[in-house]
Design an enzyme around this catalytic site. Sequence first.
Site, PDB file in Angstrom:
ATOM      1  CG  ASN A  10      -1.737   1.309   0.654  1.00  0.00           C
ATOM      2  OD1 ASN A  10      -1.787   1.864   0.573  1.00  0.00           O
ATOM      3  ND2 ASN A  10      -2.880   1.242   2.651  1.00  0.00           N
ATOM      4  NE  ARG A  90      -6.501   1.541  -0.036  1.00  0.00           N
ATOM      5  CZ  ARG A  90      -6.743   2.588   0.801  1.00  0.00           C
ATOM      6  NH1 ARG A  90      -5.376   2.886   1.304  1.00  0.00           N
ATOM      7  NH2 ARG A  90      -7.244   3.486   1.349  1.00  0.00           N
ATOM      8  CG  HIS A 179     -11.232   4.983   3.059  1.00  0.00           C
ATOM      9  ND1 HIS A 179     -12.550   5.566   3.700  1.00  0.00           N
ATOM     10  CD2 HIS A 179     -10.714   4.431   3.425  1.00  0.00           C
ATOM     11  CE1 HIS A 179     -11.577   6.423   3.787  1.00  0.00           C
ATOM     12  NE2 HIS A 179     -10.181   5.517   3.466  1.00  0.00           N
ATOM     13  NE  ARG A 240      -7.982  13.299   2.944  1.00  0.00           N
ATOM     14  CZ  ARG A 240      -8.268  11.883   2.462  1.00  0.00           C
ATOM     15  NH1 ARG A 240      -8.515  11.564   1.813  1.00  0.00           N
ATOM     16  NH2 ARG A 240      -7.332  10.520   3.381  1.00  0.00           N
ATOM     17  CG  ASP A 281      -2.776  10.842  15.902  1.00  0.00           C
ATOM     18  OD1 ASP A 281      -3.795  10.967  17.018  1.00  0.00           O
ATOM     19  OD2 ASP A 281      -2.187   9.774  15.413  1.00  0.00           O
ATOM     20  CB  ALA A 282      -8.446  11.061  16.737  1.00  0.00           C
ATOM     21  NE  ARG A 283      -2.741   7.886  17.814  1.00  0.00           N
ATOM     22  CZ  ARG A 283      -2.130   6.649  17.093  1.00  0.00           C
ATOM     23  NH1 ARG A 283      -1.358   5.714  17.573  1.00  0.00           N
ATOM     24  NH2 ARG A 283      -1.597   7.242  15.972  1.00  0.00           N
ATOM     25  N   GLY A 329      -8.854   2.716  12.147  1.00  0.00           N
ATOM     26  CA  GLY A 329      -8.446   3.057  13.383  1.00  0.00           C
ATOM     27  C   GLY A 329      -9.096   3.978  14.125  1.00  0.00           C
ATOM     28  CB  ILE A 330     -11.041   6.732  14.701  1.00  0.00           C
ATOM     29  CG1 ILE A 330      -9.205   8.134  14.213  1.00  0.00           C
ATOM     30  CG2 ILE A 330     -11.844   8.084  15.203  1.00  0.00           C
ATOM     31  CD1 ILE A 330     -10.109   9.454  13.677  1.00  0.00           C
ATOM     32  CD  GLU A 332     -10.290  -1.043  13.367  1.00  0.00           C
ATOM     33  OE1 GLU A 332      -9.720  -1.577  14.382  1.00  0.00           O
ATOM     34  OE2 GLU A 332     -10.244  -1.112  12.073  1.00  0.00           O
ATOM     35  CG  ASN A 333      -8.131   1.277  18.177  1.00  0.00           C
ATOM     36  OD1 ASN A 333      -8.350   0.297  18.431  1.00  0.00           O
ATOM     37  ND2 ASN A 333      -7.583   2.062  16.770  1.00  0.00           N
ATOM     38  CD  GLU A 385      -7.612  -0.899   4.011  1.00  0.00           C
ATOM     39  OE1 GLU A 385      -8.849  -0.337   3.050  1.00  0.00           O
ATOM     40  OE2 GLU A 385      -7.262  -0.496   4.909  1.00  0.00           O
TER      41      GLU A 385
END
Length: 397
Positions: A10, A90, A179, A240, A281-283, A329-330, A332-333, A385
């Site tokens: 990828n 991919r 996606h 984005r 980054d969401a974290r 990533g977001i 799932e976590n 994926e």
Amino acid sequence: MSNSYVLVINSGSSSLKFAVIDSNSGDALVSGIGECFGLPEAAISWKYDGEKTEESIPAGGNHHQYAFERIVKLLDDLNLTEKFVAIGHRVVAGGESFKGTVRVDEAVVAEIDRLAELAPLHNKANADGMRAAMAVFPSLPQFAIFDTAFHQTMPAKAFTYALPHELYDDYKIRRYGAHGTSHFFVSREAAKMLDKPAEKTNLITVHLGNGASITAVKDGQSVDTSMGLTPLAGLMMGTRCGDLDPSVIEFLIRKGWDSEKIFETLNKKSGFLGVSGLTSDARGIMDAVDAGNERAKLAFEVFTYRVAKYIGSYLVALDSLDAIVFTGGIGENSLPIRSEILNNLKILGFVEDAEANADARFGKSGVIAYSELLGAQAIVIPTNEELVIAQDCVNLL
């Protein structure tokens, strides 16, 4: 086929992910990523036999090329090169040229390169990854798997823009989505969890990561999705902007901005990063929310509100709903982001199981909420994926 290992690549705009996947079990013999290309902190890391190794990438030069050459050496050193029977790439945008997985040749790579106008951050890098792999492994069959393929079942009412029809006739301007590999995988896994045939399952699949999209899946097929002609549309993402009044572009042009600056801003300086002024980054956003940062809180609220709005709107595309599926990533976590999205869906009757939501993280699936009103669940399913790509390659062999 007894030997079913596939090298999955990828190649992104600033990263290169790879894995050697067993297409039967889904297990990865080795997996890794080169990331932060073009930056001083560029590095490559991989996991093998339970151990993680990380190396910095030297400054200067072509980081994509360096990473690919390092991956090839790693596979040789681990005696894995002889194990894989194909290479799967991919690719983000297939436009109307590619409706499914195809074997790679020079003509295919050239068309993927041309379609970079639909995914400027991705397709060029995808094509470069193919050329590099073809040069190193000229005798191995290689396949391109497209993020847009799953969405080829959308009806015209869903993919058509309200523009003069000659823009579609002449330039194929329409909604393509992205996606698709992830939405396909989790829709099939959700059907198994629900003990229903995929072709009789109605879902809203929610892929939340640095890139984010939502898909309405009716009877196992994509019937609408949030990304558009390019991956810029739809949800707010890491950098984005997502959906935007096109007049904002006209407004900025009148203010003296050129197209390069505008689209650099919309693609790379907006989303979580733009609203918070802190990070993509969401974290990092959630850490800043906990510290009381108001702009981080606003970014959190804009993101979760937009996700919930899309979920609500996609009920229109379905006759009934079996489940909302969170992945990426977001998805799932991130416990607080999932909780706030469900909180925004109270009108649909969803009641969160806080303990189950806390448990369904870090690689674990689970049912995290239920709506008696709709008779529907909210489920977390880790995406895979790479397994879809590996299986497609082996099936076509």
